[in-house]
Design a protein around this motif. Structure first.
Motif, PDB file in Angstrom:
ATOM      1  N   GLU A  11     -25.136  12.161  38.036  1.00 24.42           N
ATOM      2  CA  GLU A  11     -23.644  11.104  38.314  1.00 24.42           C
ATOM      3  C   GLU A  11     -23.963  10.512  39.852  1.00 24.42           C
ATOM      4  O   GLU A  11     -23.622   9.430  39.896  1.00 24.42           O
ATOM      5  N   GLU A  12     -24.295  11.485  40.701  1.00 23.23           N
ATOM      6  CA  GLU A  12     -24.251  10.939  42.209  1.00 23.23           C
ATOM      7  C   GLU A  12     -25.483  10.073  42.283  1.00 23.23           C
ATOM      8  O   GLU A  12     -25.401   8.940  42.941  1.00 23.23           O
ATOM      9  N   SER A  13     -26.540  10.337  41.748  1.00 18.09           N
ATOM     10  CA  SER A  13     -27.933   9.365  41.609  1.00 18.09           C
ATOM     11  C   SER A  13     -27.330   7.892  41.034  1.00 18.09           C
ATOM     12  O   SER A  13     -27.708   6.746  41.392  1.00 18.09           O
ATOM     13  N   MET A  14     -26.614   8.086  39.919  1.00 19.49           N
ATOM     14  CA  MET A  14     -26.208   6.800  39.389  1.00 19.49           C
ATOM     15  C   MET A  14     -25.118   5.984  40.120  1.00 19.49           C
ATOM     16  O   MET A  14     -25.175   4.716  39.796  1.00 19.49           O
ATOM     17  N   GLY A  15     -24.193   6.898  40.508  1.00 23.21           N
ATOM     18  CA  GLY A  15     -23.277   6.117  41.602  1.00 23.21           C
ATOM     19  C   GLY A  15     -24.020   5.113  42.380  1.00 23.21           C
ATOM     20  O   GLY A  15     -23.678   3.904  42.947  1.00 23.21           O
ATOM     21  N   ALA A  16     -25.113   5.523  43.120  1.00 24.77           N
ATOM     22  CA  ALA A  16     -26.005   4.723  44.101  1.00 24.77           C
ATOM     23  C   ALA A  16     -26.494   3.824  43.306  1.00 24.77           C
ATOM     24  O   ALA A  16     -26.473   2.342  43.624  1.00 24.77           O
ATOM     25  N   MET A  17     -27.050   3.648  41.913  1.00 23.82           N
ATOM     26  CA  MET A  17     -27.584   2.699  41.313  1.00 23.82           C
ATOM     27  C   MET A  17     -26.637   1.626  40.901  1.00 23.82           C
ATOM     28  O   MET A  17     -26.844   0.489  40.982  1.00 23.82           O
ATOM     29  N   ALA A  18     -25.618   2.140  40.533  1.00 25.01           N
ATOM     30  CA  ALA A  18     -24.431   1.046  40.127  1.00 25.01           C
ATOM     31  C   ALA A  18     -23.994   0.491  41.352  1.00 25.01           C
ATOM     32  O   ALA A  18     -23.751  -0.791  41.299  1.00 25.01           O
ATOM     33  N   ASP A  19     -24.270   1.068  42.590  1.00 24.23           N
ATOM     34  CA  ASP A  19     -23.664   0.243  43.913  1.00 24.23           C
ATOM     35  C   ASP A  19     -24.912  -0.827  44.048  1.00 24.23           C
ATOM     36  O   ASP A  19     -24.449  -1.899  44.359  1.00 24.23           O
ATOM     37  N   LEU A  20     -25.957  -0.717  43.867  1.00 24.89           N
ATOM     38  CA  LEU A  20     -26.988  -1.682  43.851  1.00 24.89           C
ATOM     39  C   LEU A  20     -26.799  -3.006  42.931  1.00 24.89           C
ATOM     40  O   LEU A  20     -27.193  -4.022  43.024  1.00 24.89           O
ATOM     41  N   VAL A  21     -26.385  -2.470  41.508  1.00 26.67           N
ATOM     42  CA  VAL A  21     -26.086  -3.535  40.635  1.00 26.67           C
ATOM     43  C   VAL A  21     -24.936  -4.489  41.211  1.00 26.67           C
ATOM     44  O   VAL A  21     -25.080  -5.817  41.155  1.00 26.67           O
ATOM     45  N   LYS A  22     -23.882  -3.710  41.612  1.00 25.59           N
ATOM     46  CA  LYS A  22     -22.694  -4.459  42.370  1.00 25.59           C
ATOM     47  C   LYS A  22     -23.068  -5.671  43.462  1.00 25.59           C
ATOM     48  O   LYS A  22     -22.808  -6.460  43.648  1.00 25.59           O
ATOM     49  N   ALA A  23     -24.003  -5.001  44.190  1.00 21.81           N
ATOM     50  CA  ALA A  23     -24.619  -5.758  45.325  1.00 21.81           C
ATOM     51  C   ALA A  23     -25.419  -6.852  44.952  1.00 21.81           C
ATOM     52  O   ALA A  23     -25.984  -7.702  45.781  1.00 21.81           O
TER      53      ALA A  23
END
Length: 330
Positions: A131-143
C-alpha cells in the motif's frame, strides 16, 4: 481472428517487444547500430508496445531506447520498471516510496521523455507494505510523470491489495506453455479486475522458438546456464518435449515461436505478450502471425504435451525464487 488489445485504455498489438536482450542476459548484446536498426524496424512492422527496465544493462537499455526512438516517441506505448537493485554481488529489491520517486526521474532522463505510459514495480519489496509503494506510484500518476501503474511477478493477493489503493493497469509475469504459474490465480484475478496480463518469456526463454538445442553452444554468460530447467539432469527431458512441440508447429504451418505466442494469446482477451529478441529476422517472425487464432483442438493438444507436470525442473534457483511473489505449484 485475434484483434488488438487494451492496456490502460490504449489499443496495442498483442505482440509487443521485450527489449532486455538488446542489453543483457543472453550472451553478448548486439552492437548499438544493430540495436537501433532493430528498434526502428520493430515500429515499422507494427510493434507498438515496448518494454524495458532500469536494471537491463544497468541503465543501458533505457538509454538505448531513448537514443534510438526519441523522434518516434508517439508511435509506441512505453513501459519500464524499477525496484531490482544490483550492487556488485548483492541483489535485492527496493520499492520504498522515496526510491520509486527517485528512480522514475532517472528513467525519464535516460529515455529522453517526460512521460512513461506504464511504470512497474519489478518485484515485490517484502520490507515495505504494498500500500505504501502504491501510494508513491499514485503520486507519479497525479504528477503526470507516468500514465499507469504495473506490477511484475506479484501474487493475486498482492494485486488486489495494490488495486484497492490505486488502479493497476497491468501485471507482468513469466507465462508460456512451460511456465504455468499465472494459471493458479493471477490470470483470473487480472480478468476479474480489468487488468491487462503481460506475459514475458512467452516463448520459454527461446526454447519454444526452437532457439535452444545444445546448452554447450550457449555463451558462457547466458542467463539460462543458471536456470534449473537447463541443467544436465533436466534439459534432455525438456528437449524431448520441444521436439514434439516443433512437430505440431510444422503440421499447423507456423513456426514454433508463432505457435507458442498464439497459445498464450488464446488464454484470454486481456493477455498480451512481449517476446524479446536481438535478431531482426526473429523480430519479423514473432509478429508475422499476430492475428492467427489457435484452433481449440490444437490448444488442448499443447496443454497436454507441455505443462507444469511434464516440464522438468523449477524455473528459477533458490536465490532468485526468494524475490518472486507469484504463486507456485506444490
Amino acid at each position: 481472428m485475434v484483434g488488438r488489445r487494451q492496456i490502460n485504455g490504449r489499443a496495442v498489438n498483442p505482440v509487443g517487444l521485450g527489449c532486455m536482450s538488446l542489453s543483457w542476459a543472453y550472451g553478448t548484446p548486439p552492437s548499438e547500430d544493430y540495436a537501433v536498426q532493430l528498434l526502428n524496424r520493430a515500429l515499422d512492422l507494427g510493434y507498438d508496445h515496448l518494454d524495458t527496465a532500469n536494471i537491463y544493462g544497468l541503465g543501458h537499455n533505457e538509454t538505448l531506447l531513448g537514443k534510438a526512438l526519441k523522434g518516434r516517441r508517439q508511435e509506441f506505448f512505453l513501459a519500464t520498471k524499477m525496484g531490482i537493485v544490483v550492487d556488485g554481488p548483492r541483489r535485492g529489491v527496493d520499492c520504498k516510496p522515496e526510491t520509486i520517486k527517485a528512480c522514475v526521474e532517472q528513467s525519464l532522463e535516460r529515455l529522453q521523455t517526460d512521460h512513461i505510459d506504464l511504470y512497474y514495480m519489478h518485484r515485490r519489496d517484502f520490507s515495505v507494505p504494498i500500500e505504501e509503494s502504491m501510494g508513491a506510484m499514485a503520486d507519479l500518476v497525479k504528477a503526470g510523470k507516468i500514465g499507469a501503474v504495473g506490477l511484475s511477478e506479484m501474487s493475486a493477493d498482492t494485486l488486489r491489495r495494490a488495486h484497492a489503493v490505486h488502479p493497476v493497469a497491468a501485471v507482468q509475469t513469466e507465462y508460456s506453455l512451460w511456465t504455468r504459474n499465472p494459471e493458479i490465480a493471477v490470470l483470473d484475478a487480472c480478468r476479474d479486475l480489468g487488468v491487462t496480463f503481460v506475459a514475458f518469456s512467452p516463448v520459454g526463454r527461446g526454447v519454444l522458438a526452437n532457439g535452444v538445442r545444445d546448452m554447450a553452444a550457449l555463451p558462457d554468460k547466458d542467463l539460462r546456464h543458471t536456470m534449473p530447467r537447463f541443467n544436465a539432469d533436466n534439459w534432455p527431458k525438456n528437449l524431448a518435449l520441444v521436439d514434439a512441440f516443433n512437430a505440431i508447429a510444422a503440421r499447423e504451418g507456423v513456426t514454433p515461436a508463432q505457435l507458442s505466442l498464439a497459445w498464450v494469446h488464446s488464454r484470454g482477451d486481456h493477455v498480451v505478450t512481449i517476446p524479446g529478441t536481438a535478431s531482426i529476422p526473429h523480430l519479423e517472425e514473432n509478429i508475422a502471425r499476430w492475428d492467427w487464432d489457435l484452433p481449440a483442438h490444437v490448444a488442448d493438444e499443447l496443454d497436454s504435451l507441455i505443462n507444469q507436470h511434464t516440464v522438468a525442473g523449477p524455473r528459477y534457483g533458490p536465490v532468485i525464487q526468494q524475490t518472486i511473489d507469484t504463486e507456485e505449484f506444490a
